[in-house]
Design a protein around this motif. Structure first.
Motif, PDB file in Angstrom:
ATOM      1  N   LEU A 171     -18.437  13.344   4.898  1.00 11.06           N
ATOM      2  CA  LEU A 171     -17.144  12.780   5.271  1.00 11.06           C
ATOM      3  C   LEU A 171     -17.160  12.366   6.735  1.00 11.06           C
ATOM      4  O   LEU A 171     -17.821  12.992   7.559  1.00 11.06           O
ATOM      5  N   PRO A 172     -16.407  11.316   7.076  1.00  9.44           N
ATOM      6  CA  PRO A 172     -16.333  10.917   8.485  1.00  9.44           C
ATOM      7  C   PRO A 172     -15.547  11.960   9.290  1.00  9.44           C
ATOM      8  O   PRO A 172     -14.756  12.724   8.740  1.00  9.44           O
ATOM      9  N   ALA A 173     -15.780  11.968  10.591  1.00  8.72           N
ATOM     10  CA  ALA A 173     -15.096  12.930  11.459  1.00  8.72           C
ATOM     11  C   ALA A 173     -13.579  12.687  11.467  1.00  8.72           C
ATOM     12  O   ALA A 173     -12.797  13.625  11.543  1.00  8.72           O
ATOM     13  N   GLY A 174     -13.180  11.429  11.373  1.00  8.98           N
ATOM     14  CA  GLY A 174     -11.759  11.104  11.372  1.00  8.98           C
ATOM     15  C   GLY A 174     -11.423  10.189  10.206  1.00  8.98           C
ATOM     16  O   GLY A 174     -12.312   9.712   9.501  1.00  8.98           O
ATOM     17  N   LEU A 175     -10.160   9.995  10.001  1.00  9.39           N
ATOM     18  CA  LEU A 175      -9.742   9.100   8.927  1.00  9.39           C
ATOM     19  C   LEU A 175      -9.941   7.642   9.342  1.00  9.39           C
ATOM     20  O   LEU A 175      -9.620   7.268  10.471  1.00  9.39           O
ATOM     21  N   PRO A 176     -10.446   6.815   8.446  1.00 11.72           N
ATOM     22  CA  PRO A 176     -10.600   5.398   8.785  1.00 11.72           C
ATOM     23  C   PRO A 176      -9.234   4.712   8.807  1.00 11.72           C
ATOM     24  O   PRO A 176      -8.306   5.121   8.122  1.00 11.72           O
ATOM     25  N   GLU A 177      -9.120   3.683   9.622  1.00 15.39           N
ATOM     26  CA  GLU A 177      -7.884   2.918   9.653  1.00 15.39           C
ATOM     27  C   GLU A 177      -7.911   1.903   8.519  1.00 15.39           C
ATOM     28  O   GLU A 177      -8.921   1.235   8.289  1.00 15.39           O
ATOM     29  N   LEU A 178      -6.815   1.819   7.808  1.00 11.56           N
ATOM     30  CA  LEU A 178      -6.727   0.897   6.680  1.00 11.56           C
ATOM     31  C   LEU A 178      -5.754  -0.217   7.005  1.00 11.56           C
ATOM     32  O   LEU A 178      -4.677   0.021   7.554  1.00 11.56           O
ATOM     33  N   THR A 179      -6.130  -1.419   6.643  1.00 10.32           N
ATOM     34  CA  THR A 179      -5.202  -2.529   6.769  1.00 10.32           C
ATOM     35  C   THR A 179      -4.194  -2.419   5.628  1.00 10.32           C
ATOM     36  O   THR A 179      -4.463  -1.761   4.614  1.00 10.32           O
ATOM     37  N   PRO A 180      -3.038  -3.025   5.752  1.00 10.99           N
ATOM     38  CA  PRO A 180      -2.068  -2.980   4.651  1.00 10.99           C
ATOM     39  C   PRO A 180      -2.651  -3.499   3.335  1.00 10.99           C
ATOM     40  O   PRO A 180      -2.373  -2.944   2.270  1.00 10.99           O
ATOM     41  N   ALA A 181      -3.482  -4.527   3.400  1.00 10.73           N
ATOM     42  CA  ALA A 181      -4.064  -5.075   2.165  1.00 10.73           C
ATOM     43  C   ALA A 181      -4.989  -4.064   1.497  1.00 10.73           C
ATOM     44  O   ALA A 181      -4.958  -3.888   0.274  1.00 10.73           O
ATOM     45  N   VAL A 182      -5.810  -3.373   2.283  1.00 12.57           N
ATOM     46  CA  VAL A 182      -6.721  -2.368   1.725  1.00 12.57           C
ATOM     47  C   VAL A 182      -5.924  -1.189   1.188  1.00 12.57           C
ATOM     48  O   VAL A 182      -6.230  -0.658   0.116  1.00 12.57           O
ATOM     49  N   ALA A 183      -4.896  -0.777   1.899  1.00 18.05           N
ATOM     50  CA  ALA A 183      -4.059   0.324   1.434  1.00 18.05           C
ATOM     51  C   ALA A 183      -3.400  -0.024   0.108  1.00 18.05           C
ATOM     52  O   ALA A 183      -3.345   0.804  -0.807  1.00 18.05           O
ATOM     53  N   ARG A 184      -2.912  -1.259  -0.036  1.00 15.67           N
ATOM     54  CA  ARG A 184      -2.299  -1.687  -1.301  1.00 15.67           C
ATOM     55  C   ARG A 184      -3.332  -1.695  -2.425  1.00 15.67           C
ATOM     56  O   ARG A 184      -3.041  -1.278  -3.548  1.00 15.67           O
ATOM     57  N   ALA A 185      -4.546  -2.146  -2.129  1.00 13.34           N
ATOM     58  CA  ALA A 185      -5.598  -2.184  -3.148  1.00 13.34           C
ATOM     59  C   ALA A 185      -5.960  -0.768  -3.599  1.00 13.34           C
ATOM     60  O   ALA A 185      -6.106  -0.510  -4.797  1.00 13.34           O
ATOM     61  N   LEU A 186      -6.094   0.153  -2.653  1.00 14.45           N
ATOM     62  CA  LEU A 186      -6.403   1.531  -3.014  1.00 14.45           C
ATOM     63  C   LEU A 186      -5.277   2.163  -3.822  1.00 14.45           C
ATOM     64  O   LEU A 186      -5.517   2.882  -4.785  1.00 14.45           O
ATOM     65  N   LEU A 187      -4.049   1.889  -3.442  1.00 12.96           N
ATOM     66  CA  LEU A 187      -2.910   2.404  -4.194  1.00 12.96           C
ATOM     67  C   LEU A 187      -2.894   1.842  -5.605  1.00 12.96           C
ATOM     68  O   LEU A 187      -2.629   2.563  -6.570  1.00 12.96           O
ATOM     69  N   ALA A 188      -3.209   0.582  -5.761  1.00 11.87           N
ATOM     70  CA  ALA A 188      -3.261  -0.034  -7.088  1.00 11.87           C
ATOM     71  C   ALA A 188      -4.334   0.626  -7.952  1.00 11.87           C
ATOM     72  O   ALA A 188      -4.107   0.886  -9.139  1.00 11.87           O
ATOM     73  N   VAL A 189      -5.476   0.937  -7.360  1.00 13.84           N
ATOM     74  CA  VAL A 189      -6.541   1.625  -8.103  1.00 13.84           C
ATOM     75  C   VAL A 189      -6.068   3.003  -8.532  1.00 13.84           C
ATOM     76  O   VAL A 189      -6.257   3.412  -9.683  1.00 13.84           O
ATOM     77  N   LEU A 190      -5.443   3.731  -7.623  1.00 12.71           N
ATOM     78  CA  LEU A 190      -4.949   5.065  -7.969  1.00 12.71           C
ATOM     79  C   LEU A 190      -3.931   5.008  -9.093  1.00 12.71           C
ATOM     80  O   LEU A 190      -3.934   5.844  -9.994  1.00 12.71           O
ATOM     81  N   ILE A 191      -3.062   4.030  -9.059  1.00 12.27           N
ATOM     82  CA  ILE A 191      -2.051   3.889 -10.111  1.00 12.27           C
ATOM     83  C   ILE A 191      -2.719   3.584 -11.445  1.00 12.27           C
ATOM     84  O   ILE A 191      -2.331   4.121 -12.485  1.00 12.27           O
TER      85      ILE A 191
END
Length: 54
Positions: free
Chosen positions: A15-35
């Motif tokens: 795992l990375p030491a910190g959380l990566p920064e997500l753009t709104p588009a990437v965050a929406r794509a990840l949320l869509a996958v989770l759904i």
């Protein structure tokens, strides 16, 4: 635990030491996958109730 499972090699996750920064588009794509991969009957039931109430 079965004997077959005890012979499996361990899985290593790096795992990375910190959380990566997500753009709104990437965050929406990840949320869509989770759904898509998650079944949440409560949300489905709520949507049906909203549709009936309209």
């Amino acid at each position: 635990m079965s004997a077959a499972r005890s012979e499996d090699p361990p899985i290593r996750v790096i795992l990375p030491a910190g959380l990566p920064e997500l753009t709104p588009a990437v965050a929406r794509a990840l949320l869509a996958v989770l759904i898509e991969v998650t079944e949440v009957p409560v949300l489905d039931a709520l949507a049906e109730e909203v549709n009936r109430g309209s």
